[in-house]
Design an enzyme around this catalytic site. Structure first.
Site, PDB file in Angstrom:
ATOM      1  N   CYS A 133      77.180   6.820  58.278  1.00 31.89           N
ATOM      2  CA  CYS A 133      77.090   8.284  58.294  1.00 31.89           C
ATOM      3  C   CYS A 133      78.121   8.869  59.251  1.00 31.89           C
ATOM      4  CB  CYS A 133      75.681   8.686  58.721  1.00 31.89           C
ATOM      5  SG  CYS A 133      75.492  10.455  58.952  1.00 31.89           S
ATOM      6  N   CYS A 136      76.884  11.818  61.343  1.00 29.49           N
ATOM      7  CA  CYS A 136      76.014  11.437  62.462  1.00 29.49           C
ATOM      8  C   CYS A 136      76.816  10.843  63.622  1.00 29.49           C
ATOM      9  CB  CYS A 136      74.996  10.380  62.029  1.00 29.49           C
ATOM     10  SG  CYS A 136      74.209  10.692  60.456  1.00 29.49           S
ATOM     11  N   ASP A 137      77.823  10.023  63.312  1.00 23.37           N
ATOM     12  CA  ASP A 137      78.409   9.170  64.345  1.00 23.37           C
ATOM     13  C   ASP A 137      79.881   9.422  64.676  1.00 23.37           C
ATOM     14  OD1 ASP A 137      75.955   7.918  64.550  1.00 23.37           O
ATOM     15  OD2 ASP A 137      76.429   6.462  62.990  1.00 23.37           O
TER      16      ASP A 137
END
Ligand code: NAP
Length: 312
Positions: A133, A136-137
């Site tokens: 993701c 997300c990261d």
């Protein structure tokens, strides 16, 4: 025990659209979500192909509005993981970790999830440099080097997104030609931060608590190369986007599905079990997009409503 008109499993675009249509039709509706509303789309940072989409729309912003819309029409939401179901019969029973739910009709909209590479070290290094993701990261890799595995729309779009954070993004693809749509490919080829490792697959990921190196194999020559983190950085990111598989293990033997685990439906989203519908990425279909998931959900809810009316 309370019997809902419709219980929807999954709060992605398919489940939320189904909820919207069911709620507007004044059906007593419950949406059960396992983890986090939105499904795959909340890991997408930019959505430019949803009709009428507003500028700078993100997965989370679109899902946020979809959830609000269902709530406006009286749809109930609960977080629970369904572990068993009885779908035959007039009252469907869904057993969750926290509670048991009953409904006259069920819409399965449990979606699909990322496929892992399956190489040694991948599991151990997930969350320690390996990610599925970018939204997300990506921020963890500000000014670092990252590698993106895959050559489809997801891989190339996420590689483009990652260029906003990483100092260099290398796409590792098993062939010498991308699968992604031409318009997305053009953006990637024009981006100075993006590099390519063609005919390559990741064979092993290594590190002590954090990714430090990976072994890449050339699919043409068989040659193995160890990519080692820059000495000053000490690490790099590996973002994996090599496709999806349906979240359908729970429904095996309960509804008809194909070999890959996608649930079979007709044009009305009906499965082989009366009163049970499937919508979105979990269903066998040729295009998995927010727009097609939402369309599936709308059809499933309307057809479930008709089914309930006919059986009352
Ligand atoms: P995908 O289209 O199935 O692409 C998967 C990519 O990963 C392919 O390039 C494939 O290589 C590669 N791959 C598969 N297994 C591999 C393995 N074991 N090792 C190394 N590489 C492997 O998957 P996706 O990109 O996740 O997209 C899924 C669906 O969502 C598609 O229908 C896509 O169009 C759609 N989508 C659309 C958008 C958009 O329209 N904006 C954005 C994201 C996703 P090969 O090419 O050699 O098969």
């Amino acid at each position: 025990m309370k019997i809902y008109d419709i219980v929807i499993i999954g709060a992605g675009p398919a489940g939320l659209a189904a909820g919207l249509y069911a709620g507007r039709a004044r059906m007593d509706t419950l949406i059960i979500e396992k983890e986090k509303n939105g499904g795959q789309i909340v890991i997408t940072n930019e959505i430019e192909n949803y009709p009428g989409g507003i500028e700078e729309e993100t997965g989370p912003s679109l899902i946020g509005r979809m959830v609000e819309q269902t709530e406006k029409f009286g749809v109930n939401h609960v977080f629970d993981t369904i572990v068993d179901l009885e779908l035959e019969g007039d009252v469907k029973v869904l057993k969750g970790l926290h509670d048991e739910y009953r409904a006259k009709a069920v819409i399965i909209a449990a979606g699909a999830k990322s496929v892992p590479i399956g190489c040694p070290g991948e599991k151990e290094m997930t969350g320690k440099g390996v990610s599925y993701c970018a939204t997300c990261d990506a921020a963890f890799f500000e000014d670092f080097e990252v590698y993106v595995v895959g050559g489809g729309d997801s891989a190339v779009e996420e590689a483009l997104y990652l260029t906003k954070f990483a100092r260099k993004v290398t796409i590792i693809h098993r062939r010498d030609e991308l699968r992604a749509a031409k318009s997305i490919q053009e953006k990637a080829f024009a981006n100075e931060k993006i590099d390519f490792m063609w005919n390559s697959v990741v064979n092993e990921i290594k590190g002590d608590g954090i990714v430090e190196s990976m072994v890449v194999k050339n699919t043409k020559t068989g040659e193995l190369t160890e990519v080692v983190a820059d000495e000053e950085d000490g690490t790099f990111g590996i973002f994996v986007f090599i496709g999806f598989k349906p979240n359908s293990a729970l429904f095996e033997g309960k509804v008809e599905m194909n070999e890959a685990g996608y649930i079979l439906t007709n044009d009305d989203m009906e499965t082989n079990i009366p009163g049970v519908y499937a919508a979105g990425d979990i269903r066998k279909k040729s295009l998995r997009q927010v727009v097609t998931a939402a369309a599936d959900g709308a059809i499933a809810a309307v057809m479930a409503g008709k089914y309930i009316e006919e059986h009352e």
